[in-house]
Design an enzyme around this catalytic site. Sequence first.
Site, PDB file in Angstrom:
ATOM      1  CD1 TRP A 104      -1.902  -2.151   1.939  1.00 44.42           C
ATOM      2  CD2 TRP A 104      -2.996  -1.465  -0.125  1.00 44.42           C
ATOM      3  NE1 TRP A 104      -2.991  -3.062   1.372  1.00 44.42           N
ATOM      4  CE2 TRP A 104      -3.650  -2.576   0.322  1.00 44.42           C
ATOM      5  CE3 TRP A 104      -3.456  -0.501  -1.131  1.00 44.42           C
ATOM      6  CZ2 TRP A 104      -4.657  -2.861  -0.363  1.00 44.42           C
ATOM      7  CZ3 TRP A 104      -4.298  -0.995  -1.788  1.00 44.42           C
ATOM      8  CH2 TRP A 104      -4.939  -2.201  -1.765  1.00 44.42           C
ATOM      9  CG  ASP A 172      -2.876   4.409   4.213  1.00 49.50           C
ATOM     10  OD1 ASP A 172      -3.721   4.340   4.925  1.00 49.50           O
ATOM     11  OD2 ASP A 172      -2.443   3.840   3.252  1.00 49.50           O
ATOM     12  CE  LYS A 196      -7.773  -2.148   5.339  1.00 47.80           C
ATOM     13  NZ  LYS A 196      -8.345  -3.254   4.675  1.00 47.80           N
TER      14      LYS A 196
END
Length: 360
Positions: A104, A172, A196
Site C-alpha cells: 500500500w 495512511d 477496517k
Amino acid sequence: MIENRLYNFNPGPAVLPEDVLLEARANLLNYRGSGIGIMEMSHRSKDFEAIISEAEADLRALLGIPEEYSVLFTTGGGSTQFSMVPMNLLRPNTTANFILTGVWAEAAYEEAKKFGRTHVAATSKEEKYRRIPTECLLSENCAYLHFTSNNTIVGSQFRTEPACDAPELVCDASSDFLSRRIDVRKYGLIYSGAQKNFGPAGVTLVIMKTALLERCPDSLPLMLDYRTYAKNKSLYNTPPVFAIYVCGLVFRWLRQRGGLDVIEKQNRQKADILYTLLDSTKFYEPFVSPESRSTMNVTFRISNRELEQPFLKEAEAAGLIGLKGHRLLGGLRASIYNACPLEGVEALAAFMREFEKKRG
Ligand code: PMP
C-alpha cells in the site's frame, strides 16, 4: 446478542461491534421513531446534520483533535487519498517523501509520481518488508513525508511516528486508525477508509491541519479538492449517509468503552496472545520481526506449507473465518481489529494449539 455469529478475522470490510450492528438495524427501519429509515433520509435534514456533527464531536473527543485541524468525511477509500494528497499538497518545487513498508505504501508512492517529484526516504523492500525501517533520509524541499502506520498485508506497524524532521507527516492509517492513541499535532494529515476499524466501506476520513488547505491549487476538480469538504462540512454533495451514521455509532461505542487508552491495551493483549503462541513453537512461523509486528494484522505461515489449506478449512468448520493471507503474500493472517472480541482471539489460539497437536 446476534445468533450464529462467527469469529470474523477478515482484513476489511471487517467485524463491527455487535451493539453497533443492533442499533443500526433498528434505525435502518425507523430512525428514532421518525417513520423513515436512516438510509432514506435527506442529508440536508436536521437529523442527519445532528448525526454528522455528533460523529465529528465524538471523534474529536476520542483522539483529542485540536481545533486547528479539519475533519473531512470523504469517499473513494485510501486509494483515492493516494492521489488527493499529492494533488493538494505537492507543489512544483517540492518533493513528496515516502517510507516504503509494503504494497500500500508502494501504491501511494507510485500514484504520487503522477503529480510531481517524489523520493524514497526509507524502504525495507529488500527484507521483504519484514520490518519497519528505523532510519530515514529526506530529500531537499520535502513537502511531506508519507508513511503507512500499519501494513495490512505484511502485518507490520510503526510503534511511533518515523523519527525524522519532516515538515509535515502524512499518514495512511487505513488499518490501525483508532486502535491506539496518537498525538494528532505531530501530523499534517491522516487518512483512513472506515471499513477496517471503525465502520462500513464507503466513507474515508481525512484529518488535516486546516492551514494546509492554503496549499491546494485552484485547478483541482471540486470533488478532489480538500477545500470543498472543509468549506461545506463534508456536505457539498450527497455523502454516504449510512456509512457516516455507523461510524458515529462506533465512535460512541469506543468512548463508552473507555476510549483509546483502554482499546489500545485490549488490542495489545489480543495480539500478545497470538504472538506468544507463534513464538513458542517451530510449527508456526510469524512473518514479521518482533519489534515491527502489528497489533491489527497477525501474519504467519505453517512450516509445512501443505498444512495451510487444511488449517483454513478446519478453522472455518470451527467458526473461525477470514484467516487466509493476502494473495500477494500467501500464508495466514488474523486481522484482529478493535471490534474483534478477546474471546475470538482465545478461540483462535485454542484452535491453533489443537491443530499443531494433531498435525505437528
Ligand atoms: N492503505 C492500506 C494500509 C490498506 O490496508 C488499504 C486497503 N486494504 C488501502 C490503503 C486501500 O484502501 P481502500 O480499499 O479503502 O482504497
